[in-house]
Design a protein around this motif. Structure first.
Motif, PDB file in Angstrom:
ATOM      1  N   ALA A  28     -29.053 -16.846  -8.075  1.00 20.24           N
ATOM      2  CA  ALA A  28     -27.818 -17.525  -8.492  1.00 20.24           C
ATOM      3  C   ALA A  28     -27.735 -18.912  -7.859  1.00 20.24           C
ATOM      4  CB  ALA A  28     -26.605 -16.693  -8.103  1.00 20.24           C
ATOM      5  N   THR A  29     -28.136 -19.021  -6.595  1.00 18.48           N
ATOM      6  CA  THR A  29     -28.132 -20.325  -5.931  1.00 18.48           C
ATOM      7  C   THR A  29     -29.132 -21.267  -6.589  1.00 18.48           C
ATOM      8  OG1 THR A  29     -27.532 -19.275  -3.826  1.00 18.48           O
ATOM      9  CG2 THR A  29     -28.420 -21.511  -3.728  1.00 18.48           C
ATOM     10  N   LEU A  30     -30.306 -20.731  -6.962  1.00 16.66           N
ATOM     11  CA  LEU A  30     -31.299 -21.533  -7.670  1.00 16.66           C
ATOM     12  C   LEU A  30     -30.727 -22.042  -8.991  1.00 16.66           C
ATOM     13  CD1 LEU A  30     -34.174 -22.637  -7.929  1.00 16.66           C
ATOM     14  CD2 LEU A  30     -34.840 -20.450  -8.945  1.00 16.66           C
ATOM     15  N   GLY A  31     -29.943 -21.209  -9.655  1.00 13.64           N
ATOM     16  CA  GLY A  31     -29.294 -21.640 -10.891  1.00 13.64           C
ATOM     17  C   GLY A  31     -28.363 -22.822 -10.660  1.00 13.64           C
ATOM     18  N   SER A  51     -20.947 -24.056  -0.875  1.00 16.81           N
ATOM     19  CA  SER A  51     -19.832 -23.105  -0.901  1.00 16.81           C
ATOM     20  C   SER A  51     -20.244 -21.803  -1.558  1.00 16.81           C
ATOM     21  CB  SER A  51     -18.631 -23.707  -1.636  1.00 16.81           C
ATOM     22  OG  SER A  51     -18.951 -24.005  -2.991  1.00 16.81           O
ATOM     23  N   PHE A  52     -21.031 -21.881  -2.636  1.00 17.73           N
ATOM     24  CA  PHE A  52     -21.471 -20.665  -3.319  1.00 17.73           C
ATOM     25  C   PHE A  52     -22.359 -19.828  -2.410  1.00 17.73           C
ATOM     26  CE2 PHE A  52     -24.609 -18.288  -5.737  1.00 17.73           C
ATOM     27  CZ  PHE A  52     -23.810 -17.567  -6.599  1.00 17.73           C
ATOM     28  N   TYR A  53     -23.373 -20.465  -1.827  1.00 17.57           N
ATOM     29  CA  TYR A  53     -24.330 -19.715  -1.007  1.00 17.57           C
ATOM     30  C   TYR A  53     -23.646 -19.133   0.231  1.00 17.57           C
ATOM     31  CZ  TYR A  53     -28.500 -18.503   1.637  1.00 17.57           C
ATOM     32  OH  TYR A  53     -29.449 -17.813   2.344  1.00 17.57           O
ATOM     33  N   THR A  54     -22.800 -19.937   0.870  1.00 21.78           N
ATOM     34  CA  THR A  54     -22.148 -19.486   2.099  1.00 21.78           C
ATOM     35  C   THR A  54     -21.245 -18.286   1.850  1.00 21.78           C
ATOM     36  OG1 THR A  54     -22.192 -21.734   3.001  1.00 21.78           O
ATOM     37  CG2 THR A  54     -20.680 -20.170   4.023  1.00 21.78           C
ATOM     38  N   LEU A  55     -20.383 -18.392   0.859  1.00 18.09           N
ATOM     39  CA  LEU A  55     -19.446 -17.294   0.602  1.00 18.09           C
ATOM     40  C   LEU A  55     -20.166 -16.052   0.095  1.00 18.09           C
ATOM     41  CD1 LEU A  55     -16.545 -16.255   0.484  1.00 18.09           C
ATOM     42  CD2 LEU A  55     -16.420 -17.089  -1.863  1.00 18.09           C
ATOM     43  N   GLY A  69     -18.842 -11.557  -4.236  1.00 13.01           N
ATOM     44  CA  GLY A  69     -18.806 -12.859  -3.574  1.00 13.01           C
ATOM     45  C   GLY A  69     -19.103 -13.995  -4.529  1.00 13.01           C
ATOM     46  N   SER A  70     -20.076 -13.794  -5.435  1.00 13.89           N
ATOM     47  CA  SER A  70     -20.422 -14.852  -6.390  1.00 13.89           C
ATOM     48  C   SER A  70     -19.285 -15.115  -7.368  1.00 13.89           C
ATOM     49  CB  SER A  70     -21.692 -14.469  -7.160  1.00 13.89           C
ATOM     50  OG  SER A  70     -21.463 -13.343  -8.000  1.00 13.89           O
ATOM     51  N   ILE A  71     -18.577 -14.060  -7.771  1.00 20.14           N
ATOM     52  CA  ILE A  71     -17.444 -14.230  -8.691  1.00 20.14           C
ATOM     53  C   ILE A  71     -16.315 -15.008  -8.023  1.00 20.14           C
ATOM     54  CG2 ILE A  71     -15.631 -13.000  -9.939  1.00 20.14           C
ATOM     55  CD1 ILE A  71     -17.668 -10.763 -10.456  1.00 20.14           C
ATOM     56  N   VAL A 113     -13.074 -19.363  -7.572  1.00 27.73           N
ATOM     57  CA  VAL A 113     -11.963 -19.698  -6.668  1.00 27.73           C
ATOM     58  C   VAL A 113     -12.372 -20.762  -5.651  1.00 27.73           C
ATOM     59  CG1 VAL A 113     -10.289 -18.814  -5.008  1.00 27.73           C
ATOM     60  CG2 VAL A 113     -11.008 -17.373  -6.928  1.00 27.73           C
ATOM     61  N   LEU A 114     -13.275 -20.408  -4.741  1.00 28.16           N
ATOM     62  CA  LEU A 114     -13.587 -21.306  -3.627  1.00 28.16           C
ATOM     63  C   LEU A 114     -14.278 -22.585  -4.080  1.00 28.16           C
ATOM     64  CD1 LEU A 114     -13.624 -21.806  -0.586  1.00 28.16           C
ATOM     65  CD2 LEU A 114     -15.847 -20.675  -0.501  1.00 28.16           C
ATOM     66  N   THR A 115     -15.326 -22.450  -4.897  1.00 28.16           N
ATOM     67  CA  THR A 115     -16.080 -23.636  -5.309  1.00 28.16           C
ATOM     68  C   THR A 115     -15.214 -24.626  -6.084  1.00 28.16           C
ATOM     69  OG1 THR A 115     -18.173 -22.415  -5.330  1.00 28.16           O
ATOM     70  CG2 THR A 115     -18.083 -24.434  -6.613  1.00 28.16           C
ATOM     71  N   PRO A 116     -14.415 -24.197  -7.078  1.00 27.72           N
ATOM     72  CA  PRO A 116     -13.528 -25.161  -7.747  1.00 27.72           C
ATOM     73  C   PRO A 116     -12.535 -25.821  -6.797  1.00 27.72           C
ATOM     74  CG  PRO A 116     -13.741 -23.170  -9.062  1.00 27.72           C
ATOM     75  CD  PRO A 116     -14.384 -22.877  -7.742  1.00 27.72           C
ATOM     76  N   MET A 117     -12.008 -25.069  -5.835  1.00 23.74           N
ATOM     77  CA  MET A 117     -11.072 -25.650  -4.872  1.00 23.74           C
ATOM     78  C   MET A 117     -11.764 -26.714  -4.021  1.00 23.74           C
ATOM     79  SD  MET A 117      -8.949 -22.267  -3.603  1.00 23.74           S
ATOM     80  CE  MET A 117      -8.172 -23.206  -2.283  1.00 23.74           C
TER      81      MET A 117
END
Length: 231
Positions: free
Chosen positions: A32-35, A75-79, A161-163, A168-172
């Motif tokens: 997912a992070t690679l994406g 943010s994606f990878y961390t969360l 976590g990815s959802i 939520v987190l990434t858009p914020m």
């Protein structure tokens, strides 16, 4: 050529299985992070090589795209990794467990029953420093029961976590970053207007200079020679 391709594919499959065969949750996070990385690279390339976008616009858009990509990926990878780790920790400490695993741990006296006193220095299932994978007979007895449950828990928590991260987190985080960059952009635009109104030369545009060098190199003999691409 067919044999070579088949051999290469088998090597790739073996490498993937070696690293992710028993860690599907980790594979989920990494793919997912690679994406996100590939998507961000495509967006940045679209800005760099789009001749319809003026150099002045690129001066703002390129740093914004780079920063936006960094915020998204980090943010994606961390969360996602953090939530997956929590799921793994909950299963390793046996805070959550299957009935089969509960039975095995009870037989070994590793579950503290209600009203039972703790043995000094002994860790029990559910303690934060308890690790089911470090038990003496883990490979022989516990692993067949524990591994499928742990893998499932990691996939579920990683997916959760990815959802949350993607919606939520990434858009914020992106909105906070975009608001800051917008303020910087407006300040730079005002500076350009001020210089032109006072007949002052424009400040050097490092993005345009770097962009021109990059594009010139991309179409120079470094990559092409007499019309033939070098690989």
């Amino acid at each position: 050529m067919t044999f070579s391709l088949n051999h290469s594919w088998n090597v790739i499959k073996a490498a993937i299985y070696k690293h992710y065969g028993e860690n599907p949750g980790t594979m989920l996070v990494h793919t997912a992070t690679l994406g996100w990385i590939l998507s961000s690279a495509a967006q940045l390339s679209a800005v760099i090589f789009n001749d319809k976008i003026s150099p002045e616009q690129k001066m703002f858009l390129i740093p914004q795209e780079i920063g936006d990509a960094a915020v998204n990926i980090f943010s994606f990878y961390t969360l996602t990794s953090g939530v997956k780790y929590i799921g793994k920790k909950l299963t390793q400490t046996a805070k959550i467990r299957t009935p089969e695993l509960t039975k095995i741990l009870k037989e070994r006296g590793l579950i503290l029953e209600k009203g039972e006193k703790r043995v000094p220095g002994k860790t029990y299932a559910g303690d934060w420093d308890f690790n089911v994978t470090r038990l003496d007979d883990y490979k022989e007895t516990i692993s067949p029961v524990y591994k499928p449950f742990n893998n499932g828990a990691e996939v579920v928590t990683g997916l959760l976590g990815s959802i949350v991260s993607s919606n939520v987190l990434t858009p914020m985080a992106r909105n906070v970053y975009a608001a800051k960059k917008q303020q910087d952009m407006l300040a730079r635009v005002e500076e350009i207007k001020r210089r032109r109104e006072n007949n002052l030369p424009d400040a050097p545009n490092p993005v345009k200079v770097s962009l021109d060098k990059f594009r010139n190199a991309a179409y120079s003999h470094t990559f092409y020679n007499s019309g033939n691409m070098k690989i």
